[in-house]
Design a protein around this motif. Sequence first.
Motif, mmCIF file in Angstrom:
data_model
loop_
_atom_site.group_PDB
_atom_site.id
_atom_site.type_symbol
_atom_site.label_atom_id
_atom_site.label_comp_id
_atom_site.label_asym_id
_atom_site.label_seq_id
_atom_site.Cartn_x
_atom_site.Cartn_y
_atom_site.Cartn_z
ATOM 1 N N ILE A 15 0.860 -1.178 0.000
ATOM 2 C CA ILE A 15 0.000 0.000 0.000
ATOM 3 C C ILE A 15 0.896 1.228 0.000
ATOM 4 N N VAL A 16 0.478 2.270 -0.642
ATOM 5 C CA VAL A 16 1.291 3.482 -0.738
ATOM 6 C C VAL A 16 1.442 4.105 0.642
ATOM 7 N N ALA A 17 2.704 4.252 1.096
ATOM 8 C CA ALA A 17 2.952 4.765 2.444
ATOM 9 C C ALA A 17 2.472 6.196 2.601
ATOM 10 N N GLU A 18 2.665 7.004 1.572
ATOM 11 C CA GLU A 18 2.238 8.398 1.667
ATOM 12 C C GLU A 18 0.722 8.504 1.826
ATOM 13 N N ALA A 19 -0.033 7.654 1.095
ATOM 14 C CA ALA A 19 -1.488 7.666 1.229
ATOM 15 C C ALA A 19 -1.909 7.256 2.630
ATOM 16 N N ALA A 20 -1.214 6.265 3.193
ATOM 17 C CA ALA A 20 -1.531 5.841 4.558
ATOM 18 C C ALA A 20 -1.274 6.968 5.545
ATOM 19 N N GLU A 21 -0.170 7.717 5.348
ATOM 20 C CA GLU A 21 0.127 8.832 6.229
ATOM 21 C C GLU A 21 -0.958 9.902 6.130
ATOM 22 N N ARG A 22 -1.379 10.237 4.921
ATOM 23 C CA ARG A 22 -2.395 11.257 4.757
ATOM 24 C C ARG A 22 -3.710 10.834 5.391
ATOM 25 N N GLU A 23 -4.086 9.570 5.193
ATOM 26 C CA GLU A 23 -5.336 9.082 5.784
ATOM 27 C C GLU A 23 -5.275 9.133 7.307
ATOM 28 N N PHE A 24 -4.161 8.675 7.869
ATOM 29 C CA PHE A 24 -4.062 8.617 9.325
ATOM 30 C C PHE A 24 -4.029 10.021 9.923
ATOM 31 N N LEU A 25 -3.239 10.960 9.325
ATOM 32 C CA LEU A 25 -3.160 12.312 9.868
ATOM 33 C C LEU A 25 -4.493 13.035 9.742
ATOM 34 N N SER A 26 -5.185 12.829 8.642
ATOM 35 C CA SER A 26 -6.503 13.439 8.493
ATOM 36 C C SER A 26 -7.474 12.889 9.530
ATOM 37 N N ALA A 27 -7.402 11.591 9.781
ATOM 38 C CA ALA A 27 -8.284 10.991 10.789
ATOM 39 C C ALA A 27 -7.943 11.503 12.180
ATOM 40 N N ALA A 28 -6.639 11.669 12.461
ATOM 41 C CA ALA A 28 -6.249 12.207 13.774
ATOM 42 C C ALA A 28 -6.796 13.606 13.970
ATOM 43 N N ARG A 29 -6.793 14.414 12.907
ATOM 44 C CA ARG A 29 -7.361 15.754 13.003
ATOM 45 C C ARG A 29 -8.851 15.669 13.296
ATOM 46 N N ARG A 30 -9.541 14.725 12.647
ATOM 47 C CA ARG A 30 -10.968 14.574 12.897
ATOM 48 C C ARG A 30 -11.249 14.164 14.332
ATOM 49 N N VAL A 31 -10.358 13.355 14.892
ATOM 50 C CA VAL A 31 -10.546 12.935 16.278
ATOM 51 C C VAL A 31 -10.383 14.108 17.225
ATOM 52 N N ALA A 33 -6.467 0.428 -7.652
ATOM 53 C CA ALA A 33 -5.629 1.252 -8.523
ATOM 54 C C ALA A 33 -6.436 2.436 -9.032
ATOM 55 N N ARG A 34 -6.525 3.462 -8.176
ATOM 56 C CA ARG A 34 -7.239 4.667 -8.593
ATOM 57 C C ARG A 34 -6.668 5.862 -7.847
ATOM 58 N N GLN A 35 -6.926 7.030 -8.332
ATOM 59 C CA GLN A 35 -6.416 8.262 -7.761
ATOM 60 C C GLN A 35 -7.387 8.781 -6.712
ATOM 61 N N GLY A 36 -6.833 9.628 -5.858
ATOM 62 C CA GLY A 36 -7.666 10.326 -4.873
ATOM 63 C C GLY A 36 -8.267 9.432 -3.828
ATOM 64 N N ALA A 37 -7.548 8.392 -3.372
ATOM 65 C CA ALA A 37 -8.101 7.471 -2.382
ATOM 66 C C ALA A 37 -8.311 8.144 -1.046
ATOM 67 N N SER A 38 -7.553 9.174 -0.772
ATOM 68 C CA SER A 38 -7.639 9.821 0.547
ATOM 69 C C SER A 38 -8.781 10.815 0.648
ATOM 70 N N GLU A 39 -9.534 11.008 -0.453
ATOM 71 C CA GLU A 39 -10.591 12.016 -0.442
ATOM 72 C C GLU A 39 -11.976 11.389 -0.317
ATOM 73 N N ARG A 40 -12.091 10.162 0.200
ATOM 74 C CA ARG A 40 -13.362 9.441 0.190
ATOM 75 C C ARG A 40 -14.238 9.849 1.370
ATOM 76 N N ALA A 41 -15.316 10.513 1.134
ATOM 77 C CA ALA A 41 -16.433 10.697 2.080
ATOM 78 C C ALA A 41 -15.980 11.025 3.474
ATOM 79 N N ARG A 42 -15.080 11.961 3.645
ATOM 80 C CA ARG A 42 -14.581 12.238 4.996
ATOM 81 C C ARG A 42 -15.612 12.985 5.844
ATOM 82 N N ASP A 43 -16.387 13.829 5.202
ATOM 83 C CA ASP A 43 -17.353 14.594 5.970
ATOM 84 C C ASP A 43 -18.459 13.724 6.544
ATOM 85 N N ASP A 44 -18.693 12.543 5.964
ATOM 86 C CA ASP A 44 -19.753 11.644 6.440
ATOM 87 C C ASP A 44 -19.257 10.623 7.434
ATOM 88 N N ALA A 45 -17.953 10.600 7.746
ATOM 89 C CA ALA A 45 -17.403 9.596 8.649
ATOM 90 C C ALA A 45 -17.877 9.852 10.063
#
Length: 427
Positions: A290-306, A393-405
Amino acid sequence: MTITYVLNALARRWLILALAVVLGALAGGAFAAAAPNRYAATASLVVLPVVSNPLTGVREEVNIRTEQEILGSPEVARRAAESLGRAGTDATPWADVEIAAPSGSQILQVQVRADTPQKAADSANAIATSYLELRQEDAARATDQYLEEVDQQIEDLSSETSTPANAGLIERLQQQRSSVALSEPSPGRIIGEAAPPTGPSGPGLTVTLAGGTMAGLLLGIAVALLRERLDPKIRSADRLALAIGPVPVISSRSGDHAQWVRLADEVLRRSGVDTSTGPIRVLLHSSAPIVAEAAEREFLSAARRVLEDRSADPIWEQGGSSVETAIRPDSRCVAIVRSGSYRTSLVQAARSSDIAVIIATPGTVLDEVTDLIVTLQECQLDAVVGLAPEPRARQGASERARDDAPMPRHRSGSTDAPEAGTVAVEA
């Protein structure tokens, strides 16, 4: 292995179960079609005690188990074969003979299975008749032996000097002989003759199919569980949780942003770090492709949401100030500690981290995750495992439905909650 784990494992291996059930049903149907028809006929007879002393009329007690063995003996089979005109071809001309003796009775039942109904009935009746004839001969032999002894006594007395006493004794012996000679011992009788059956015996096509299907299902369960045990991949959250023990596993079937929110919430809760004094140093390790940078972005964005809920103020253990007044926009609360692929670099990164996050997918080798957790435990570093679906295999994986989480209700030991950032620290 719990019942839930077994059921989930069988659900994952449903193809093996389906194939085993189909093969079992086909095998049962093939056996039913290939097996020749067999017909069963049963004859019943009652065994009576024979006279052991013809003079006194004392009868022997019937030992039904002994009589059962005699009924199934080769001698009875030979006699039955002769009565059916099969002498010299086969001493036991029946493919399947069963002798039953109901407990507590003097009843014997002989069941014969043959390839035709008439043959089955004739064979069962012939065996029962031959057994009774053999028992009748044994009783008659005992009577003849007694009569020979009486005749010998009469002959001996007749050769002696005739006296009134001898004459009276000879007369009594002659009377006894006449009484015994006129008696007819009854060893038993047939109480139920075998009739030709109207249909073949055996389980039939329906039962055979059901039995084959059940056997295939049991075999499929065994193969599926064995395949699950030998599979080196993670495949499911319950299998991963069973292997790593107390380490928490955060999983999601869809891999949406809500999973990352739950993962970040668990990490922030378990780390015990006061974010007002410095960032939480998270060792983020990806053991899957899995792309490490995408994992970092997902985790940091989730931490901000928390740490900051856009729709409601966070609930803290102490105080009730809002996020806006509690945080400083230019601060950072989470720092990502990167590690290399070698154990030495992993250990070095673990020593400079507060908690570890392992990102895995169902295709990740299970031993890799367990070995990684063992290494982290040796470094006395707590860990949380995030199990996501295979990456697409698609772009923009980190932009999925964050406002609805959904927003977890995070609790912290401090009212000062700095804003989440994306600081990366090389170990």
